[in-house]
Design a protein around this motif. Structure first.
Motif, PDB file in Angstrom:
ATOM      1  N   GLN A 168       0.881  -1.165   0.000  1.00  0.00           N
ATOM      2  CA  GLN A 168       0.000   0.000   0.000  1.00  0.00           C
ATOM      3  C   GLN A 168       0.918   1.214   0.000  1.00  0.00           C
ATOM      4  O   GLN A 168       1.543   1.535   1.003  1.00  0.00           O
ATOM      5  N   THR A 169       1.001   1.879  -1.134  1.00  0.00           N
ATOM      6  CA  THR A 169       2.071   2.846  -1.343  1.00  0.00           C
ATOM      7  C   THR A 169       1.619   3.951  -2.294  1.00  0.00           C
ATOM      8  O   THR A 169       0.429   4.119  -2.574  1.00  0.00           O
ATOM      9  N   SER A 170       2.590   4.700  -2.800  1.00  0.00           N
ATOM     10  CA  SER A 170       2.341   5.762  -3.762  1.00  0.00           C
ATOM     11  C   SER A 170       2.931   5.364  -5.113  1.00  0.00           C
ATOM     12  O   SER A 170       4.080   4.911  -5.186  1.00  0.00           O
ATOM     13  N   VAL A 171       2.139   5.499  -6.163  1.00  0.00           N
ATOM     14  CA  VAL A 171       2.599   5.228  -7.525  1.00  0.00           C
ATOM     15  C   VAL A 171       2.340   6.483  -8.346  1.00  0.00           C
ATOM     16  O   VAL A 171       1.196   6.938  -8.450  1.00  0.00           O
ATOM     17  N   ALA A 172       3.400   7.048  -8.907  1.00  0.00           N
ATOM     18  CA  ALA A 172       3.281   8.299  -9.658  1.00  0.00           C
ATOM     19  C   ALA A 172       2.569   9.367  -8.813  1.00  0.00           C
ATOM     20  O   ALA A 172       1.732  10.117  -9.308  1.00  0.00           O
ATOM     21  N   ARG A 173       2.848   9.361  -7.524  1.00  0.00           N
ATOM     22  CA  ARG A 173       2.365  10.357  -6.559  1.00  0.00           C
ATOM     23  C   ARG A 173       0.874  10.244  -6.237  1.00  0.00           C
ATOM     24  O   ARG A 173       0.274  11.197  -5.754  1.00  0.00           O
ATOM     25  N   ILE A 174       0.282   9.095  -6.525  1.00  0.00           N
ATOM     26  CA  ILE A 174      -1.089   8.869  -6.074  1.00  0.00           C
ATOM     27  C   ILE A 174      -1.122   7.577  -5.254  1.00  0.00           C
ATOM     28  O   ILE A 174      -0.306   6.670  -5.454  1.00  0.00           O
ATOM     29  N   ASN A 175      -2.043   7.500  -4.312  1.00  0.00           N
ATOM     30  CA  ASN A 175      -2.159   6.315  -3.475  1.00  0.00           C
ATOM     31  C   ASN A 175      -2.607   5.122  -4.307  1.00  0.00           C
ATOM     32  O   ASN A 175      -3.494   5.232  -5.160  1.00  0.00           O
ATOM     33  N   ALA A 176      -2.002   3.984  -4.038  1.00  0.00           N
ATOM     34  CA  ALA A 176      -2.332   2.777  -4.788  1.00  0.00           C
ATOM     35  C   ALA A 176      -2.082   1.550  -3.924  1.00  0.00           C
ATOM     36  O   ALA A 176      -1.304   1.578  -2.964  1.00  0.00           O
ATOM     37  N   ILE A 177      -2.762   0.471  -4.283  1.00  0.00           N
ATOM     38  CA  ILE A 177      -2.570  -0.843  -3.664  1.00  0.00           C
ATOM     39  C   ILE A 177      -2.051  -1.768  -4.755  1.00  0.00           C
ATOM     40  O   ILE A 177      -2.711  -1.961  -5.783  1.00  0.00           O
ATOM     41  N   ILE A 178      -0.871  -2.322  -4.537  1.00  0.00           N
ATOM     42  CA  ILE A 178      -0.249  -3.217  -5.517  1.00  0.00           C
ATOM     43  C   ILE A 178      -0.236  -4.623  -4.937  1.00  0.00           C
ATOM     44  O   ILE A 178       0.271  -4.844  -3.839  1.00  0.00           O
ATOM     45  N   SER A 179      -0.783  -5.573  -5.668  1.00  0.00           N
ATOM     46  CA  SER A 179      -0.808  -6.972  -5.230  1.00  0.00           C
ATOM     47  C   SER A 179      -0.074  -7.834  -6.251  1.00  0.00           C
ATOM     48  O   SER A 179      -0.351  -7.758  -7.449  1.00  0.00           O
ATOM     49  N   HIS A 180       0.853  -8.643  -5.757  1.00  0.00           N
ATOM     50  CA  HIS A 180       1.565  -9.593  -6.612  1.00  0.00           C
ATOM     51  C   HIS A 180       0.753 -10.889  -6.600  1.00  0.00           C
ATOM     52  O   HIS A 180       0.762 -11.623  -5.613  1.00  0.00           O
ATOM     53  N   LEU A 181       0.025 -11.150  -7.690  1.00  0.00           N
ATOM     54  CA  LEU A 181      -0.941 -12.245  -7.691  1.00  0.00           C
ATOM     55  C   LEU A 181      -0.272 -13.589  -7.448  1.00  0.00           C
ATOM     56  O   LEU A 181       0.738 -13.915  -8.068  1.00  0.00           O
ATOM     57  N   PRO A 182      -0.858 -14.380  -6.548  1.00  0.00           N
ATOM     58  CA  PRO A 182      -0.305 -15.710  -6.266  1.00  0.00           C
ATOM     59  C   PRO A 182      -0.837 -16.753  -7.241  1.00  0.00           C
ATOM     60  O   PRO A 182      -1.816 -16.533  -7.960  1.00  0.00           O
ATOM     61  N   ASP A 183      -0.175 -17.892  -7.268  1.00  0.00           N
ATOM     62  CA  ASP A 183      -0.696 -19.084  -7.946  1.00  0.00           C
ATOM     63  C   ASP A 183      -0.986 -18.885  -9.421  1.00  0.00           C
ATOM     64  O   ASP A 183      -1.886 -19.522  -9.983  1.00  0.00           O
ATOM     65  N   ARG A 184      -0.261 -18.007 -10.084  1.00  0.00           N
ATOM     66  CA  ARG A 184      -0.409 -17.847 -11.521  1.00  0.00           C
ATOM     67  C   ARG A 184       0.975 -17.901 -12.157  1.00  0.00           C
ATOM     68  O   ARG A 184       1.946 -17.370 -11.614  1.00  0.00           O
ATOM     69  N   GLU A 185       1.028 -18.535 -13.320  1.00  0.00           N
ATOM     70  CA  GLU A 185       2.292 -18.606 -14.041  1.00  0.00           C
ATOM     71  C   GLU A 185       2.680 -17.216 -14.515  1.00  0.00           C
ATOM     72  O   GLU A 185       1.842 -16.440 -14.987  1.00  0.00           O
ATOM     73  N   GLY A 186       3.944 -16.863 -14.404  1.00  0.00           N
ATOM     74  CA  GLY A 186       4.409 -15.542 -14.797  1.00  0.00           C
ATOM     75  C   GLY A 186       4.225 -14.538 -13.672  1.00  0.00           C
ATOM     76  O   GLY A 186       3.885 -14.876 -12.534  1.00  0.00           O
ATOM     77  N   THR A 187       4.470 -13.269 -14.006  1.00  0.00           N
ATOM     78  CA  THR A 187       4.394 -12.198 -13.013  1.00  0.00           C
ATOM     79  C   THR A 187       3.227 -11.285 -13.346  1.00  0.00           C
ATOM     80  O   THR A 187       3.083 -10.819 -14.478  1.00  0.00           O
TER      81      THR A 187
END
Length: 223
Positions: A168-187
């Motif tokens: 839960q952070t800032s991306v391009a100076r706006i608040n954002a929630i980034i989730s690294h999806l589990p159980d899927r091939e690739g990123t």
């Protein structure tokens, strides 16, 4: 669905629309019906693209908050992460994001866009209307940590941000929630941001991806 039928589907046909639908139309995107809305299925042939940005904003999602939230989700058959800032997949394909000790968001299955329940089913919890408040973007493919390093001060490399992690952070100076999806091939990074800032963040991400040959895409890129 035939190409003729697909061509008749437009976002204006539905009450639920992505905050980015005008950008998609202007870019010549193709739509298909998903979750009672128009989902971008393709931007033409993207088979050779190594990194894609996909708009999942019309997919169903909901949140619940309160002391009974975790138990209520588990009782409904949804998997719940052990700790805050983690995400897990449930058997029906939803992804459950635990954002604090007492708050979780549920993202609909990626292919169908559907959730097996919604916040109205959890009477003992406070609803969180993240379907309306937030846009949902998917960054998929290669070079994702390098792309995000241009916009975000958090280290999102695999060793620091493994599958199942949330920032839960800032991306391009706006608040954002980034989730690294589990159980899927690739990123795959799911990025949730305020709907009002969706066009701005979409442009920032496309700009950051340009160096690595990334482009906008639809669900056809994944399935």
């Amino acid at each position: 669905m035939s190409d003729v039928m697909k061509s008749t589907i437009t976002p204006e046909t539905y009450l639920v629309r992505s905050p980015l639908y005008r950008l998609h139309k202007a870019a010549g995107a193709h739509f298909d019906e998903c979750s009672s809305a128009a989902q971008v299925t393709s931007y033409g042939d993207r088979s050779a693209v190594s990194t894609a940005l996909i708009d999942l904003s019309v997919n169903h999602r909901f949140g619940v908050r309160g002391p009974n939230a975790l138990a209520a989700l588990a009782a409904a058959g949804l998997s719940v992460p052990d700790k805050p800032n983690q995400c897990v997949n449930s058997s029906n394909g939803e992804t459950v994001l635990r954002l604090s000790n007492t708050e979780c968001w549920v993202l609909g299955a990626m292919e169908s866009g559907a959730c097996s329940a919604d916040s109205s089913a959890f009477a003992d919890c406070y609803p969180v209307y993240c379907q309306d408040s937030h846009a949902c973007l998917l960054l998929s493919g290669e070079h994702l940590p390098d792309i995000m390093a241009k916009l975000c001060g958090v280290d999102l490399s695999e060793h620091a941000f493994p599958k199942g992690a949330i920032a839960q952070t800032s991306v391009a100076r706006i608040n954002a929630i980034i989730s690294h999806l589990p159980d899927r091939e690739g990123t795959h990074f799911v990025i949730l941001c305020d709907s009002a800032a969706a066009e701005y963040l979409w442009g920032c991400l496309l700009d950051a991806m340009g160096e690595f040959g990334g482009q906008a895409a639809g669900l056809d890129y994944l399935f």
